[in-house]
Design a protein around this motif. Sequence first.
Motif, mmCIF file in Angstrom:
data_model
loop_
_atom_site.group_PDB
_atom_site.id
_atom_site.type_symbol
_atom_site.label_atom_id
_atom_site.label_comp_id
_atom_site.label_asym_id
_atom_site.label_seq_id
_atom_site.Cartn_x
_atom_site.Cartn_y
_atom_site.Cartn_z
ATOM 1 N N ASN A 145 100.893 28.273 66.528
ATOM 2 C CA ASN A 145 101.849 28.780 65.553
ATOM 3 C C ASN A 145 101.536 28.218 64.167
ATOM 4 O O ASN A 145 101.754 27.035 63.907
ATOM 5 C CB ASN A 145 103.263 28.386 66.007
ATOM 6 N N ASP A 146 101.004 29.067 63.277
ATOM 7 C CA ASP A 146 100.609 28.599 61.948
ATOM 8 C C ASP A 146 101.760 27.928 61.210
ATOM 9 O O ASP A 146 101.587 26.871 60.582
ATOM 10 C CB ASP A 146 100.104 29.778 61.094
ATOM 11 N N VAL B 131 94.270 29.288 68.635
ATOM 12 C CA VAL B 131 94.676 28.044 67.981
ATOM 13 C C VAL B 131 94.721 28.276 66.478
ATOM 14 O O VAL B 131 93.819 28.906 65.912
ATOM 15 C CB VAL B 131 93.690 26.891 68.306
ATOM 16 N N SER B 132 95.743 27.782 65.835
ATOM 17 C CA SER B 132 95.862 27.925 64.393
ATOM 18 C C SER B 132 94.677 27.290 63.670
ATOM 19 O O SER B 132 94.217 26.203 64.037
ATOM 20 C CB SER B 132 97.155 27.261 63.916
ATOM 21 N N GLN B 133 94.185 27.954 62.641
ATOM 22 C CA GLN B 133 93.097 27.378 61.851
ATOM 23 C C GLN B 133 93.540 26.130 61.104
ATOM 24 O O GLN B 133 92.708 25.306 60.707
ATOM 25 C CB GLN B 133 92.545 28.418 60.863
ATOM 26 N N LEU B 134 94.838 25.962 60.929
ATOM 27 C CA LEU B 134 95.327 24.728 60.313
ATOM 28 C C LEU B 134 95.070 23.528 61.210
ATOM 29 O O LEU B 134 94.896 22.412 60.726
ATOM 30 C CB LEU B 134 96.828 24.847 60.030
ATOM 31 N N VAL B 135 95.033 23.749 62.526
ATOM 32 C CA VAL B 135 94.752 22.664 63.466
ATOM 33 C C VAL B 135 93.324 22.172 63.303
ATOM 34 O O VAL B 135 93.051 20.964 63.317
ATOM 35 C CB VAL B 135 94.993 23.133 64.915
ATOM 36 N N THR B 136 92.388 23.087 63.161
ATOM 37 C CA THR B 136 90.966 22.722 63.086
ATOM 38 C C THR B 136 90.505 22.416 61.674
ATOM 39 O O THR B 136 89.357 22.018 61.476
ATOM 40 C CB THR B 136 90.097 23.860 63.639
ATOM 41 N N ALA B 137 91.390 22.608 60.672
ATOM 42 C CA ALA B 137 91.023 22.429 59.265
ATOM 43 C C ALA B 137 89.829 23.311 58.906
ATOM 44 O O ALA B 137 88.978 22.940 58.098
ATOM 45 C CB ALA B 137 90.717 20.957 58.958
#
Length: 315
Positions: free
Chosen positions: A45-46, A108-114
């Motif tokens: 969830n972004d 998976v949200s791209q914010l998780v992986t930076a």
Amino acid sequence: MTDEHSLMLQPDVAGLEKAAALLAGGGLVSFPTETVYGLGADARNDTAVAKIFAAKGRPSFNPLIVHVADLAGAETFCVFNDTARALAQAFWPGALTLVLPLRADAAVSQLVTAGLGTLGVRVPDHPVALGLLARFGGPVAAPSANPSGRISPTTAAHVAAGLGGRIDAIVDGGACPVGVESTIVNCVGEPALLRAGGIPLEALEACLGRPLARLADPAVPTAPGQLESHYAPRGKVRLNAPYAEEGEVLLGFGPVDADLNLSAAGDLTEAAARLFACLHQLDAMGAERIAVSPIPDHGLGQAINDRLKRAAAPR
């Protein structure tokens, strides 16, 4: 969160079900692991993940660790090679994070992986964390539940002091037994140590039958915990101090006359478990200058020294 306080939940069925429902609704929930308390959000969830960065004041380029219930859950999101699988089978559940290639279809949200093509993932070894993951039924992004750059929390009270009112709930599962974050190993290509932590380097190398490479550039983090100034108390920290100078408070190790002692017996396991609690206590004492006894640089001492070096870095 706009309320002055976060909801405090007990680690029972009702508390875990409430925590899982909050996660499913895009909320932030802090929960205990064997290492430190994590600040959890639905990793898919972004908006929920963005709330982690807002609550912590965390740099957006610093990736997050995703917690899953088991190895099969991790394989849903990551590509495992033989090395990664051997480490997972030997040390999961446990204080080991593996950085692995992200599957093309991983939700998976791209914010998780930076924005990286890799994901840091682990299976925690704590009944409360595993109970929450089982009830939630999905991946939980969970960095340490503290304001960015500050001391990591090992009790629910630490979380409440740092993030109370900024997050939805805290599951109070008591003190974390390990007390330092997970060891991080990059399994993309040649296996490499990215962060010392709760699983000693020697144990990892014994499992693999070879030494791990070292990859760490604090200016370009590829995993959590690599920023140079991190885990910092408010006071200025001086390391490898045999004694305290005038105006300093001594954080000791071993049989020394100290204001606080990580382990009077010189036990690295005890010292790791007490490290962040002692740093929180130094803050509570108002310590402006902190001297720290030398810590042996082997086993869990490597993780302790890593945290202390970051605590002492200029900021």
